[in-house]
Design a protein around this motif. Structure first.
Motif, mmCIF file in Angstrom:
data_model
loop_
_atom_site.group_PDB
_atom_site.id
_atom_site.type_symbol
_atom_site.label_atom_id
_atom_site.label_comp_id
_atom_site.label_asym_id
_atom_site.label_seq_id
_atom_site.Cartn_x
_atom_site.Cartn_y
_atom_site.Cartn_z
ATOM 1 N N LEU A 29 -11.944 -6.944 -4.686
ATOM 2 C CA LEU A 29 -11.410 -5.729 -5.309
ATOM 3 C C LEU A 29 -12.419 -5.126 -6.273
ATOM 4 N N CYS A 44 -1.609 -1.620 -0.761
ATOM 5 C CA CYS A 44 -1.838 -3.068 -0.668
ATOM 6 C C CYS A 44 -0.655 -3.836 -1.250
ATOM 7 N N LEU A 96 -10.765 -2.142 -1.870
ATOM 8 C CA LEU A 96 -10.647 -3.450 -1.252
ATOM 9 C C LEU A 96 -11.643 -3.525 -0.101
#
Ligand code: SF4
Ligand code: SF4
Ligand code: SF4
Ligand code: SF4
Ligand code: FES
Lengths: 164, 504
Positions: free
Chosen positions: B142, B153, B202
């Motif tokens: 991240l 997410c 991500l």
């Protein structure tokens, strides 16, 4: 497609003799020879390689160099913009994680094959980080085998900016 | 059915459906971050604004149900100004580090900025900084600064995997995605959040910094890691002076099988496809020319005519099975597909993964290929040559007391010992096309046939000269042979695109 008919030249007697044209050309050559002989220092040639060129302009595109950050580390972040822009596809990059806290990504390998490079400067224009430049002023590069012309990251980092 | 007018065109759409769904279905470009077809609406990013006649302010398309007669504008100076302002808001604390971001090239932020952004930054205060490299676990990294807080997410772990590892911490500028203290992202589908994340917040540890995405070519294929047979994209690239390399598998939308997702094990199974670089044809353990080894196969088959058994893998494609079967029938070769390690009870779950690890075992009974150990034992007792096709587990037949000649045709092989008469490499899963039947009976075609650099031929190409015909492609096999099978009635090569289902 249309066909364009071009008239044929060189059919007159004067032209067929060739000699007048040859003497015409010789006249120009001889006049230059006489001018140069009477005024040697003005000749626009140098005794290369003993004498090195002194008129390489600031914008001359010489062999590449990779620039450094203020702390002396590599500036390149291996974004592949140069390799994407390169028309000769002669930049070979492998990226790796950078763990020193300065940045996140850097090149593990950064090779430029000078035999394939066409010295167009597109890589310099494409770089978002000002990490590659062609201001080294190196105009002649000598090697004994093909592999010698593939410059590695270390070699590119060692190249310096040409001093004015 | 309802009729709405979008930018002057009348569309016929589903009444009551979400506006964004129908607009996207009609190929109308609506920028959006938080809406995702598999996760539904959330209404937090405000990027999907449209103008609706009769409403004072622009509305979000993702939370507007369709009503008859709506008049909608998605273009024009007004709405573009709104979108630009929202984008500006999203980018206030964004680090704009596209040069080192793996998402660059497939990033929603980048695309929308090029569509409606293109403004000069008006920011004079410093940006709020965040952590650039947080290891969330499960191969997911991240970057807090790049996150647009769309919570896709978070909703994935909450609604799809029901594991709820991720959440949003803190408020306002300081909001970040995080796991609970001491916990990690850990579920067998976790890497899907990398695909879901619309920006580069991500990224996958596996793919990180391996390749810029604009170099990649995507080919359609199906995963062969278990019997689900998820639809995937194979992203590959051939670098100058180098071999073709596969860089990643990505899920490919298939409503009938896997939806928008695949499991992590399947996603990472591409590594095996890159491993056959040093795999050469071997004759009794010695490296041989490929063509010579191919001839050797033919000579072996001739020498042991009538005393041969084919032991095939259930991962062969439908086309390959049919061709092998044809060869077996022609020369009275025993054919068996006994596999002791087909089931792996630790693999399956109640979402996509299943215990049956074979890509195409359902085809065996349909084609009438025997899988019993007894029949194999019986065959082994009388033959003097066993050809393993698509597999290299010679130990299985050795344990059954077989000691004579073995030939192996496979794409990966650990056996190099001298007792094996011949090892002939064949093109691996992503390097040849083929059709597969999944555990529910869906028939799919994996069209990805990335050129093999090592001259490894496809099994179909090896079989054609032995059978004395010119059938090399799947289409030809379907037209010439599969066409006759009663069980595949109504299925043709061209209909495979629609993933037809057959009775098992
Ligand atoms: S100068 Fe041109 S050809 Fe040479 S490396 Fe740069 S982009 Fe490529
Ligand atoms: S030299 Fe510049 S353009 Fe090339 S990879 Fe490095 S940072 Fe990117
Ligand atoms: S990490 Fe990505 S998916 Fe998750 S909230 Fe941020 S932008 Fe959305
Ligand atoms: S569920 Fe099975 S078929 Fe789907 S990606 Fe995972 S291993 Fe591959
Ligand atoms: S997509 Fe509509 S608000 Fe985010």
């Amino acid at each position: 497609m249309g066909i364009k008919i071009v008239p044929r030249h060189g059919n007159t007697l004067k032209e067929k003799l060739y000699l007048p044209a040859i003497f015409g050309g010789m006249k120009t050559t001889l006049s230059h020879l006489i001018t140069n002989l009477s005024d040697t220092p003005e000749i626009k040639t140098i005794n290369y390689p003993e004498e090195q060129p002194h008129d390489i302009s600031e914008r001359y595109r010489g062999v590449h160099r990779l620039t450094k950050r203020d702390d002396g580390s590599v500036r390149c972040v291996a974004c592949f913009m140069c390799a994407t822009a390169c028309p000769a596809e002669c930049i070979f990059i492998e990226a790796e994680e950078r763990n020193d806290g300065v940045d996140e990504k850097m090149p593990k390998r950064f090779d430029i094959d000078l035999l394939e490079c066409v010295f167009c400067g597109a890589c310099v224009e494409a770089c978002p980080c000002d990490a590659i430049r062609m201001d080294s002023g190196i105009f002649s590069f000598i090697g004994k085998k093909r592999e010698d012309f593939v410059l590695s990251k270390e070699q590119l980092l060692a190249n310096e900016e040409k001093k004015a | 059915m309802a009729h709405i007018t979008v930018d002057g065109t009348v569309l016929e759409v589903k009444e009551g459906a979400l506006l964004i769904e129908e607009l996207l279905a009609n190929n109308i470009n609506i920028p959006h971050f938080c809406y995702h077809p598999a996760l539904g609406k959330d209404g937090n990013c405000r990027m999907c604004m449209v103008e609706i006649e009769g409403q004072k302010r622009p509305q979000i398309a993702c939370d507007t149900p369709i009503k008859e007669g709506m008049i909608i504008r998605t273009k024009g100076a007004n709405i573009d100004r709104v979108k630009r302002s929202i984008l500006e808001l999203e980018l206030i604390n964004h680090p704009i580090d596209c040069p080192i971001c793996d998402q660059a090239g497939e990033c929603s932020l980048q695309n929308y900025y090029m569509d409606v952004g293109l403004y000069e930054s008006r920011l004079s205060t410093p940006k709020t900084r965040g952590e650039k490299h947080v290891d969330l676990g499960a191969n997911v990294v991240l970057d807090q600064e790049r996150c647009v807080l769309c919570t896709r997410c978070v909703r994935f772990t909450k609604n799809i995997t029901k594991t709820s590892e991720l959440g949003v911490l803190s408020r306002a500028d300081h909001s970040v995605i995080t796991t609970f203290p001491g916990a990690k992202l850990s579920n067998p589908y976790a890497m899907n959040v990398v695909d879901l994340c619309p920006v580069g917040a991500l990224t996958s540890k596996d793919f990180r910094f391996q390749k810029r995405v604009w170099f990649l070519n995507a080919k359609e294929a199906i995963c062969d890691h278990c019997a689900r047979g998820c639809s995937i994209f194979v992203d590959h690239h051939k670098e100058k002076y180098k071999d073709e390399v596969i860089y990643r598998y990505r899920p490919r939308l298939n409503d009938k099988i896997n939806g928008y997702f695949i499991c992590d094990a399947g996603r990472l199974s591409y590594h095996k496809e890159n491993e056959n670089k040093e795999f050469h044809a071997l004759i009794r353990g010695k490296i041989s020319e490929y063509e010579y080894a191919e001839g050797k196969l033919l000579r072996l088959l001739k020498r042991h005519l009538g005393k041969t058994a084919f032991v095939i893998s259930s991962n062969l494609s439908l086309e390959e099975m049919v061709r092998v079967q044809k060869l077996a029938k022609l020369y009275e070769i025993a054919l068996n597909a006994y596999e002791p390690e087909r089931f792996d009870t630790s693999f399956g779950d109640d979402f996509l993964k299943c215990n049956d690890r074979s890509a195409n075992a359902r085809a065996l009974p349909l084609l009438g290929i025997d899988t019993s150990k007894e029949m194999l034992q019986e065959a082994l007792n009388r033959v003097e040559l066993v050809v393993l096709i698509g597999r290299s587990d010679a130990n299985v037949i050795k344990e059954m007391g077989y000691t004579q000649n073995i030939a192996i045709l496979c794409s990966r092989c650990e056996v190099t010992c001298k007792e094996v008469e011949l090892v002939l490499p064949i093109a691996s899963h992503t390097r040849r096309e083929g059709s597969f039947i999944n555990l529910d009976g869906y028939v799919q075609h994996s069209a990805c046939a990335i050129q093999s650099e090592h001259g490894h031929k496809t099994l179909l190409a090896i079989l054609a000269p032995i059978l004395g015909d010119t059938i090399f492609t799947c289409k030809e096999v379907w037209e010439a042979e599969l066409f006759f099978y009663e069980v595949l009635k109504g299925v043709s090569f061209d209909s495979l695109k629609t993933t037809p289902k057959i009775a098992l």
